[in-house]
Design a protein around this motif. Sequence first.
Motif, PDB file in Angstrom:
ATOM      1  N   LYS A 115     -15.874   7.379   1.397  1.00  0.00           N
ATOM      2  CA  LYS A 115     -15.199   6.374   0.582  1.00  0.00           C
ATOM      3  C   LYS A 115     -13.697   6.501   0.806  1.00  0.00           C
ATOM      4  CE  LYS A 115     -18.661   6.141  -3.112  1.00  0.00           C
ATOM      5  NZ  LYS A 115     -18.928   6.412  -4.553  1.00  0.00           N
ATOM      6  N   ILE A 116     -13.068   5.392   1.197  1.00  0.00           N
ATOM      7  CA  ILE A 116     -11.635   5.373   1.473  1.00  0.00           C
ATOM      8  C   ILE A 116     -10.943   4.628   0.334  1.00  0.00           C
ATOM      9  CG2 ILE A 116      -9.839   4.673   3.100  1.00  0.00           C
ATOM     10  CD1 ILE A 116     -12.080   4.623   5.262  1.00  0.00           C
ATOM     11  N   PHE A 117     -10.080   5.325  -0.388  1.00  0.00           N
ATOM     12  CA  PHE A 117      -9.331   4.741  -1.492  1.00  0.00           C
ATOM     13  C   PHE A 117      -7.891   4.498  -1.049  1.00  0.00           C
ATOM     14  CE2 PHE A 117     -12.664   7.393  -3.357  1.00  0.00           C
ATOM     15  CZ  PHE A 117     -13.260   6.515  -4.248  1.00  0.00           C
ATOM     16  N   VAL A 118      -7.336   3.395  -1.528  1.00  0.00           N
ATOM     17  CA  VAL A 118      -5.948   3.046  -1.209  1.00  0.00           C
ATOM     18  C   VAL A 118      -5.234   2.679  -2.500  1.00  0.00           C
ATOM     19  CG1 VAL A 118      -4.414   1.552   0.132  1.00  0.00           C
ATOM     20  CG2 VAL A 118      -6.655   2.183   1.060  1.00  0.00           C
ATOM     21  N   GLY A 119      -4.114   3.329  -2.750  1.00  0.00           N
ATOM     22  CA  GLY A 119      -3.292   2.989  -3.894  1.00  0.00           C
ATOM     23  C   GLY A 119      -2.208   2.012  -3.490  1.00  0.00           C
ATOM     24  N   LYS A 166     -10.695   0.060  -2.725  1.00  0.00           N
ATOM     25  CA  LYS A 166     -11.618   0.815  -1.881  1.00  0.00           C
ATOM     26  C   LYS A 166     -11.875  -0.009  -0.631  1.00  0.00           C
ATOM     27  CE  LYS A 166     -16.033   0.988  -2.731  1.00  0.00           C
ATOM     28  NZ  LYS A 166     -17.362   1.287  -3.341  1.00  0.00           N
ATOM     29  N   ILE A 167     -11.898   0.648   0.544  1.00  0.00           N
ATOM     30  CA  ILE A 167     -12.174  -0.047   1.794  1.00  0.00           C
ATOM     31  C   ILE A 167     -13.679  -0.022   2.035  1.00  0.00           C
ATOM     32  CG2 ILE A 167     -11.675  -0.172   4.256  1.00  0.00           C
ATOM     33  CD1 ILE A 167      -9.245  -0.570   2.442  1.00  0.00           C
ATOM     34  N   ASN A 168     -14.301  -1.208   2.178  1.00  0.00           N
ATOM     35  CA  ASN A 168     -15.754  -1.253   2.345  1.00  0.00           C
ATOM     36  C   ASN A 168     -16.155  -1.048   3.809  1.00  0.00           C
ATOM     37  OD1 ASN A 168     -15.489  -3.728   3.705  1.00  0.00           O
ATOM     38  ND2 ASN A 168     -15.978  -4.942   1.884  1.00  0.00           N
ATOM     39  N   ASP A 169     -17.459  -1.154   4.090  1.00  0.00           N
ATOM     40  CA  ASP A 169     -17.973  -0.874   5.431  1.00  0.00           C
ATOM     41  C   ASP A 169     -17.437  -1.845   6.475  1.00  0.00           C
ATOM     42  OD1 ASP A 169     -19.412   1.193   4.347  1.00  0.00           O
ATOM     43  OD2 ASP A 169     -21.288   0.052   4.177  1.00  0.00           O
ATOM     44  N   LYS A 170     -17.009  -3.035   6.048  1.00  0.00           N
ATOM     45  CA  LYS A 170     -16.455  -4.025   6.966  1.00  0.00           C
ATOM     46  C   LYS A 170     -14.931  -3.918   7.071  1.00  0.00           C
ATOM     47  CE  LYS A 170     -20.213  -7.303   6.160  1.00  0.00           C
ATOM     48  NZ  LYS A 170     -20.595  -8.675   5.713  1.00  0.00           N
ATOM     49  N   MET A 171     -14.400  -2.822   6.531  1.00  0.00           N
ATOM     50  CA  MET A 171     -12.955  -2.558   6.543  1.00  0.00           C
ATOM     51  C   MET A 171     -12.177  -3.628   5.777  1.00  0.00           C
ATOM     52  SD  MET A 171     -13.108   0.280   7.968  1.00  0.00           S
ATOM     53  CE  MET A 171     -11.378   0.687   8.005  1.00  0.00           C
ATOM     54  N   ILE A 172     -12.788  -4.102   4.694  1.00  0.00           N
ATOM     55  CA  ILE A 172     -12.143  -5.081   3.821  1.00  0.00           C
ATOM     56  C   ILE A 172     -11.857  -4.416   2.478  1.00  0.00           C
ATOM     57  CG2 ILE A 172     -12.433  -7.281   2.602  1.00  0.00           C
ATOM     58  CD1 ILE A 172     -14.282  -8.144   4.881  1.00  0.00           C
ATOM     59  N   PRO A 173     -10.632  -4.551   1.943  1.00  0.00           N
ATOM     60  CA  PRO A 173     -10.305  -3.922   0.656  1.00  0.00           C
ATOM     61  C   PRO A 173     -11.026  -4.591  -0.513  1.00  0.00           C
ATOM     62  CG  PRO A 173      -8.325  -4.471   1.915  1.00  0.00           C
ATOM     63  CD  PRO A 173      -9.461  -5.169   2.582  1.00  0.00           C
ATOM     64  N   GLU A 174     -11.544  -3.777  -1.427  1.00  0.00           N
ATOM     65  CA  GLU A 174     -12.140  -4.248  -2.665  1.00  0.00           C
ATOM     66  C   GLU A 174     -11.375  -3.640  -3.830  1.00  0.00           C
ATOM     67  OE1 GLU A 174     -16.187  -3.018  -2.565  1.00  0.00           O
ATOM     68  OE2 GLU A 174     -16.775  -4.449  -0.999  1.00  0.00           O
ATOM     69  N   ARG A 175     -10.995  -4.487  -4.783  1.00  0.00           N
ATOM     70  CA  ARG A 175     -10.203  -4.014  -5.918  1.00  0.00           C
ATOM     71  C   ARG A 175     -11.057  -3.214  -6.892  1.00  0.00           C
ATOM     72  NH1 ARG A 175      -5.306  -5.500  -8.099  1.00  0.00           N
ATOM     73  NH2 ARG A 175      -5.110  -7.236  -6.634  1.00  0.00           N
ATOM     74  N   LEU A 176     -10.518  -2.093  -7.374  1.00  0.00           N
ATOM     75  CA  LEU A 176     -11.157  -1.276  -8.399  1.00  0.00           C
ATOM     76  C   LEU A 176     -10.415  -1.472  -9.726  1.00  0.00           C
ATOM     77  CD1 LEU A 176     -11.828   1.965  -6.318  1.00  0.00           C
ATOM     78  CD2 LEU A 176     -13.473   0.205  -6.987  1.00  0.00           C
ATOM     79  N   PRO A 177     -11.041  -1.141 -10.860  1.00  0.00           N
ATOM     80  CA  PRO A 177     -10.476  -1.500 -12.172  1.00  0.00           C
ATOM     81  C   PRO A 177      -9.329  -0.600 -12.639  1.00  0.00           C
ATOM     82  CG  PRO A 177     -12.534  -0.324 -12.477  1.00  0.00           C
ATOM     83  CD  PRO A 177     -12.392  -0.537 -11.002  1.00  0.00           C
ATOM     84  N   ILE A 178      -8.303  -0.457 -11.807  1.00  0.00           N
ATOM     85  CA  ILE A 178      -7.089   0.271 -12.206  1.00  0.00           C
ATOM     86  C   ILE A 178      -5.893  -0.618 -11.900  1.00  0.00           C
ATOM     87  CG2 ILE A 178      -5.586   2.254 -11.736  1.00  0.00           C
ATOM     88  CD1 ILE A 178      -8.040   3.010 -13.299  1.00  0.00           C
ATOM     89  N   ALA A 228       0.851  -1.193   0.000  1.00  0.00           N
ATOM     90  CA  ALA A 228       0.000   0.000   0.000  1.00  0.00           C
ATOM     91  C   ALA A 228       0.885   1.242   0.000  1.00  0.00           C
ATOM     92  CB  ALA A 228      -0.911  -0.009   1.229  1.00  0.00           C
ATOM     93  N   THR A 229       0.549   2.202  -0.843  1.00  0.00           N
ATOM     94  CA  THR A 229       1.412   3.369  -1.003  1.00  0.00           C
ATOM     95  C   THR A 229       0.758   4.673  -0.569  1.00  0.00           C
ATOM     96  OG1 THR A 229       0.646   3.623  -3.281  1.00  0.00           O
ATOM     97  CG2 THR A 229       2.681   2.347  -2.933  1.00  0.00           C
ATOM     98  N   SER A 230      -0.560   4.792  -0.758  1.00  0.00           N
ATOM     99  CA  SER A 230      -1.184   6.101  -0.573  1.00  0.00           C
ATOM    100  C   SER A 230      -2.663   5.945  -0.237  1.00  0.00           C
ATOM    101  CB  SER A 230      -1.022   6.940  -1.839  1.00  0.00           C
ATOM    102  OG  SER A 230      -1.457   6.219  -2.978  1.00  0.00           O
ATOM    103  N   ILE A 231      -3.224   7.038   0.338  1.00  0.00           N
ATOM    104  CA  ILE A 231      -4.608   7.029   0.798  1.00  0.00           C
ATOM    105  C   ILE A 231      -5.289   8.305   0.314  1.00  0.00           C
ATOM    106  CG2 ILE A 231      -6.097   6.872   2.847  1.00  0.00           C
ATOM    107  CD1 ILE A 231      -3.220   6.094   4.232  1.00  0.00           C
ATOM    108  N   ALA A 232      -6.559   8.186  -0.061  1.00  0.00           N
ATOM    109  CA  ALA A 232      -7.390   9.348  -0.387  1.00  0.00           C
ATOM    110  C   ALA A 232      -8.794   9.068   0.124  1.00  0.00           C
ATOM    111  CB  ALA A 232      -7.401   9.628  -1.886  1.00  0.00           C
ATOM    112  N   ILE A 233      -9.480  10.086   0.622  1.00  0.00           N
ATOM    113  CA  ILE A 233     -10.802   9.896   1.208  1.00  0.00           C
ATOM    114  C   ILE A 233     -11.776  10.914   0.631  1.00  0.00           C
ATOM    115  CG2 ILE A 233     -12.157   9.874   3.343  1.00  0.00           C
ATOM    116  CD1 ILE A 233      -9.605   9.120   4.840  1.00  0.00           C
ATOM    117  N   ASP A 234     -12.897  10.411   0.143  1.00  0.00           N
ATOM    118  CA  ASP A 234     -14.026  11.268  -0.199  1.00  0.00           C
ATOM    119  C   ASP A 234     -14.776  11.505   1.101  1.00  0.00           C
ATOM    120  OD1 ASP A 234     -16.355  12.475  -0.988  1.00  0.00           O
ATOM    121  OD2 ASP A 234     -16.885  10.982  -2.508  1.00  0.00           O
ATOM    122  N   GLN A 235     -14.520  12.650   1.737  1.00  0.00           N
ATOM    123  CA  GLN A 235     -15.071  12.912   3.064  1.00  0.00           C
ATOM    124  C   GLN A 235     -16.593  13.028   3.028  1.00  0.00           C
ATOM    125  OE1 GLN A 235     -13.157  12.758   5.672  1.00  0.00           O
ATOM    126  NE2 GLN A 235     -11.088  13.281   5.039  1.00  0.00           N
ATOM    127  N   ALA A 236     -17.168  13.406   1.904  1.00  0.00           N
ATOM    128  CA  ALA A 236     -18.623  13.569   1.805  1.00  0.00           C
ATOM    129  C   ALA A 236     -19.355  12.234   1.832  1.00  0.00           C
ATOM    130  CB  ALA A 236     -18.978  14.340   0.539  1.00  0.00           C
TER     131      ALA A 236
END
Length: 270
Positions: free
Chosen positions: A99-103, A110-122, A88-96
């Motif tokens: 949504k927690i994104f992790v690079g 993306k970290i889901n409501d159960k604090m489990i990472p889900e892969r996005l298409p990048i 894991a290298t970096s974090i970004a959060i849509d505060q509104a």
Amino acid sequence: MKPLIIFPLLFLLTSADKRCRGIYFDDKYYSVNIIKDGVNRLHNLLYNRNDNRVYFTFDQISDRPTRSLAYLNLDTYTATVIDGIRNATSIAIDQATNKIFVGSSDGLFKINDKMIPERLPIQDNIINMHYKDVLYFTNAKREAYIFEDGYATLVQELQGYAVDNLILDNDNNIFFVENKKLFRVKLGTRAVNIHERHIVDAIATDIHSKAYVCSNMGVFVYNKYKYVLDKVAGINKLKALTFNNNNEPIYAVSDLIVKLKYNEVPCFED
């Protein structure tokens, strides 16, 4: 998830000897609290306004060091590792929307409501990220992208530049770092300005999206009326900077995570 075995060191530096032990930051006096020590090679740090946690990346100590994701709960001062993301290298959060994104070197999660990472298409080696209206990220090729609606497109204003990190402020300025030098460009233009006085260690925005620059000469904030950087603190060698819901600074220095607590009564030494 598993507990992060680093016992928190939480204390308040006081003026027991009647000398100022706090810090002036942006003309306000703060007490200094070390809220976590012993974090091995901390890289990225970001406060989530929705859950009162500080998310950060750090190196696990092992025969094969790997960069991991964790969070520090500021209600209990306990830290927890989030498994499932390699390097894991970096974090970004849509505060509104919380949504927690992790690079990572394996792409975007993306970290889901159960604090489990889900892969996005990048599928890219992501180095740094920032969220303002949409998700921005830079990769190992030092290209800057916008991720929106499941697709990544180049940031038009930054094509032709080698971008190590970027943020966006409340006046539609993109601040970006190239080889520790700071540059600025207005969204929708190609007129790039350089702030060449500063050797940059980290860049960040506060809860009002004001741009802050951590440099070898201290911490600076961008003055959008004078187009200059105003010094707000003398602290340097910061690895990362973020702000809580009260707009109090939280930063990483050495192997420490430090929180500044605002004092209504300032301190003056003789």
